[in-house]
Motif scaffolding. Structure first.
Motif, PDB file in Angstrom:
ATOM      1  N   HIS A  67      -1.529   3.200  -4.884  1.00  0.00           N
ATOM      2  CA  HIS A  67      -2.941   3.578  -4.903  1.00  0.00           C
ATOM      3  C   HIS A  67      -3.040   5.046  -5.320  1.00  0.00           C
TER       4      HIS A  67
ATOM      5  N   THR B  90      -9.600  -9.453  -2.712  1.00  0.00           N
ATOM      6  CA  THR B  90      -9.529  -8.137  -2.101  1.00  0.00           C
ATOM      7  C   THR B  90      -8.439  -8.063  -1.040  1.00  0.00           C
ATOM      8  N   TRP B  91      -7.686  -6.953  -1.041  1.00  0.00           N
ATOM      9  CA  TRP B  91      -6.870  -6.617   0.127  1.00  0.00           C
ATOM     10  C   TRP B  91      -7.129  -5.155   0.470  1.00  0.00           C
TER      11      TRP B  91
ATOM     12  N   CYS C 209      -1.155 -10.947  -0.218  1.00  0.00           N
ATOM     13  CA  CYS C 209      -2.097  -9.846  -0.426  1.00  0.00           C
ATOM     14  C   CYS C 209      -2.238  -9.509  -1.907  1.00  0.00           C
TER      15      CYS C 209
ATOM     16  N   THR D  28      -2.835   0.473  -9.001  1.00  0.00           N
ATOM     17  CA  THR D  28      -4.251   0.350  -8.698  1.00  0.00           C
ATOM     18  C   THR D  28      -4.953   1.610  -9.197  1.00  0.00           C
TER      19      THR D  28
ATOM     20  N   ALA E 219      -9.450   0.183  -7.440  1.00  0.00           N
ATOM     21  CA  ALA E 219      -9.268   0.638  -6.064  1.00  0.00           C
ATOM     22  C   ALA E 219     -10.001   1.935  -5.736  1.00  0.00           C
TER      23      ALA E 219
ATOM     24  N   HIS F  33       0.850  -1.201   0.000  1.00  0.00           N
ATOM     25  CA  HIS F  33       0.000   0.000   0.000  1.00  0.00           C
ATOM     26  C   HIS F  33       0.878   1.240   0.000  1.00  0.00           C
TER      27      HIS F  33
ATOM     28  N   HIS G   3      -8.797  -3.287  -4.222  1.00  0.00           N
ATOM     29  CA  HIS G   3      -8.098  -2.671  -3.097  1.00  0.00           C
ATOM     30  C   HIS G   3      -8.833  -1.414  -2.666  1.00  0.00           C
TER      31      HIS G   3
END
Length: 456
Positions: free
Chosen positions: A130, A269-270, A370, A157, A207, A70, A234
Motif C-alpha cells: 500500500h 474489498t479487503w 483477501c 495498490t 487504495a 498489507h 483496499h
C-alpha cells in the motif's frame, strides 16, 4: 522412451511434512513443479518424478508460500525512527509524514528491493503493498518494475491521500494530490500493469489510504473506477479510536457506516486492521464478503487494540495476515506475524481461540481469499501456483519436539525460510536470498535512508 514426468522443472523431496492445504498433509512428501505451477504431489509410497532441479527438504516442514495482505514497504527507510516510536497512531503519522515527503523513484526502488528480500527470507511468496504517499509522480511504477526484476508475486495498490492538514487531515500538502490526479493515475497504473490472467505475477488494486485522509468524493469515485476496471479495493478501516472520533465529527457516523455509504461494502474489498467494529458491524462486513488484513505486531506496538479474528473467521470473513509498515512493525517477516497472530488470539480468547494450523491457514488460504486468488494461491494442490517454502528451525530450538511439525514450527522457533520458491523459481536457497545485487542495494539503501531521516 522419455516419460512425461521427466518434464518437471523442479522437485522438492524428502519433506518431513508437506502441507498441501488445510485438509491434506503428507509425511515424507514430495512436490513437483512445471511451468511455474504445481504438477504433482506424493508421499513416500510413490516414487517422485525426475526433474531438471531437485531441492532436498532434508526432513524439514514444507508449506504453501505465505501471503502478505498489507504492507508499506517504503517505510523500511525510516525504521525505528526515534521521535515516532512511542506515540499513538496519529502521533506516529504526523512525525513521519514530513520525512516521507522526500520519497522519489530511487528511494522507492531501493526500499522495494530490500523489502522483497526481507519478505522472501520470512517465507512470503506474494505481497500486497500500500503505497499512498506520492510527493513525486510514478512511484508505483518504480515498485512494480522492481518486483518484476526480482520475479516476485506482487499486488501493487495505488494508494492516495487528498486531505492535507489545511483540509482537516493529518499529512502536509506536499504528500497529497487532488482527486482528479489520483483517479487519472489510478487508471493509468491499472491499464499499464494489471495482469488479470491466471498465475499473474503483477496485479493492481486501488487504495485510498483511509477515511480520514481522502475526500468522500474520492472514495465513491474510486469504488466506481474499480468496478469499471474490475480490480480490487483496499484501505485502512476502523483502526483507531481517533478514527471513530473523526468519522463522527466529519461524517456523523461510525467508520463502518461511512464505509458502506461510499460504496465500499463489496466482496472486491479487503481492509487493513478492522479493530474497532462491534458485533453487528462485523456481521455486516462479513455478509458483504469484505476481507480483513490482520496485522498483529503493528497492533501490539501501537497499542490500539486488535481485530476480533476468531469472531470474524466464524462469520466466514476472509481473514489474512499482514505485516504492515516497516516503520510501525519494523520487520517484514510473515513467520513472525503468523506466530504473533497465534499468540495474540490465545491471549485475547484463551487456548481454544487458535492453534498453529489456524494461523497457517490465515497466512495462506485466508490471505489468498483477501487478494481474490483462493483458487491458485495459499495451497499446493495440482494446478496451484508453484509458490512454496521449505522451513528451517535450528535443531536446538526443536529439541524434544517429535509429534507435530506444524505446531513446532510456530511454537518453537525462530524459523526462517531455507528455500523460498515463487512461480517455480528459487528466490531463497539455504537461507540466503538469491538476489545478486543485494549487497550493492543495501549500501545505496543506507545512503538514501540517512538522507530521508536527515542524518549526516
Amino acid at each position: 522412451m522419455r516419460m512425461p514426468s521427466d518434464d518437471h522443472d523442479l522437485l522438492v523431496r524428502d519433506c518431513q511434512l508437506l502441507v498441501v492445504d488445510g485438509a491434506t498433509e503428507i509425511p515424507g512428501g514430495w512436490i513437483a513443479l512445471r511451468d511455474g505451477r504445481v504438477a504433482a504431489v506424493g508421499g513416500p509410497d510413490t516414487a517422485p518424478p525426475s526433474a531438471a532441479r531437485t531441492v532436498s527438504a532434508a526432513g524439514r516442514l514444507v508449506t504453501p508460500g505465505l501471503v502478505n495482505t498489507h504492507h508499506h514497504i517504503y517505510q523500511n527507510l525510516t525504521r525505528s525512527f526515534g521521535p515516532a516510536v512511542n506515540g499513538t497512531l496519529f502521533d506516529w503519522l504526523t512525525a513521519l509524514y514530513p520525512l516521507w515527503s522526500a520519497l522519489d523513484a530511487e528511494a522507492v526502488h531501493l526500499s522495494t528491493y530490500i523489502g522483497i528480500a526481507e519478505l522472501v527470507m520470512g517465507g512470503c511468496t506474494t505481497s500486497a503493498d500500500h503505497l499512498y504517499v506520492h510527493p513525486r509522480p510514478r512511484l508505483v511504477d518504480a515498485q512494480i518494475r522492481t518486483a518484476q526484476e526480482i520475479g516476485f508475486r506482487f499486488h501493487a495498490t495505488r494508494g492516495s491521500m487528498t486531505r492535507s492538514v489545511e483540509d482537516g487531515g493529518l499529512p502536509p500538502r506536499c504528500v497529497t494530490q487532488t482527486d482528479d490526479e489520483v483517479l487519472a493515475d489510478s487508471e493509468r497504473v491499472v491499464t499499464a500493469y494489471h495482469d488479470p490472467s491466471p498465475g499473474a505475477l503483477i496485479r493492481v488494486a486501488l487504495a485510498p489510504c483511509s477515511p480520514f485522509s481522502v475526500t468522500r468524493e474520492l472514495m465513491v469515485e474510486t469504488a466506481e473506477l474499480a468496478e469499471r476496471l474490475d480490480v480490487r479495493l483496499h484501505t485502512h478501516l476502523a483502526e483507531d479510536g481517533d478514527e471513530d472520533t473523526f468519522c463522527q465529527e466529519t461524517h456523523g457516523c461510525r467508520p463502518v457506516e461511512y464505509f458502506a455509504s461510499v460504496g465500499w461494502m463489496s466482496d472486491r474489498t479487503w481492509v487493513a486492521h478492522c479493530i474497532r467494529p462491534d458485533g453487528p458491524e462485523r456481521a455486516r462486513l462479513a455478509a458483504a464478503g469484505v476481507g480483513v488484513a490482520h496485522c498483529p505486531s503493528s497492533n501490539m506496538l501501537i497499542g490500539g487494540g486488535t481485530a476480533a479474528v476468531r469472531e470474524m473467521r466464524e462469520l466466514g470473513m476472509p481473514v489474512g495476515i499482514g505485516c504492515d509498515g516497516s516503520a510501525s512493525t519494523d520487520h517484514a517477516s510473515l513467520w513472525m506475524e503468523t506466530r504473533g497472530a497465534l499468540l495474540l488470539a490465545r491471549y485475547r480468547g484463551g487456548p481454544a481461540a487458535m492453534n498453529a494450523r489456524d494461523a497457517l491457514d490465515m497466512a495462506t488460504r485466508g490471505s489468498a481469499r483477501c487478494l481474490g486468488r483462493a483458487d491458485e494461491l495459499g495451497h499446493l494442490r495440482p494446478g496451484a501456483c508453484g509458490d512454496l517454502v521449505v522451513w528451517d528451525t535450528h535443531e536446538v530450538a526443536l529439541a524434544g519436539s517429535f509429534t507435530d511439525p506444524v505446531e513446532a514450527w510456530l511454537r518453537c522457533g525462530p524459523s526462517r525460510a531455507w528455500t523460498t520458491i515463487v512461480a517455480g523459481r528459487v528466490l531463497v536457497d539455504q537461507g540466503e536470498p538469491q538476489l545478486p545485487a543485494l549487497e550493492e542495494k543495501l549500501r545505496e539503501h543506507a545512503r538514501v535512508a540517512r538522507r530521508i531521516q536527515r542524518l549526516k
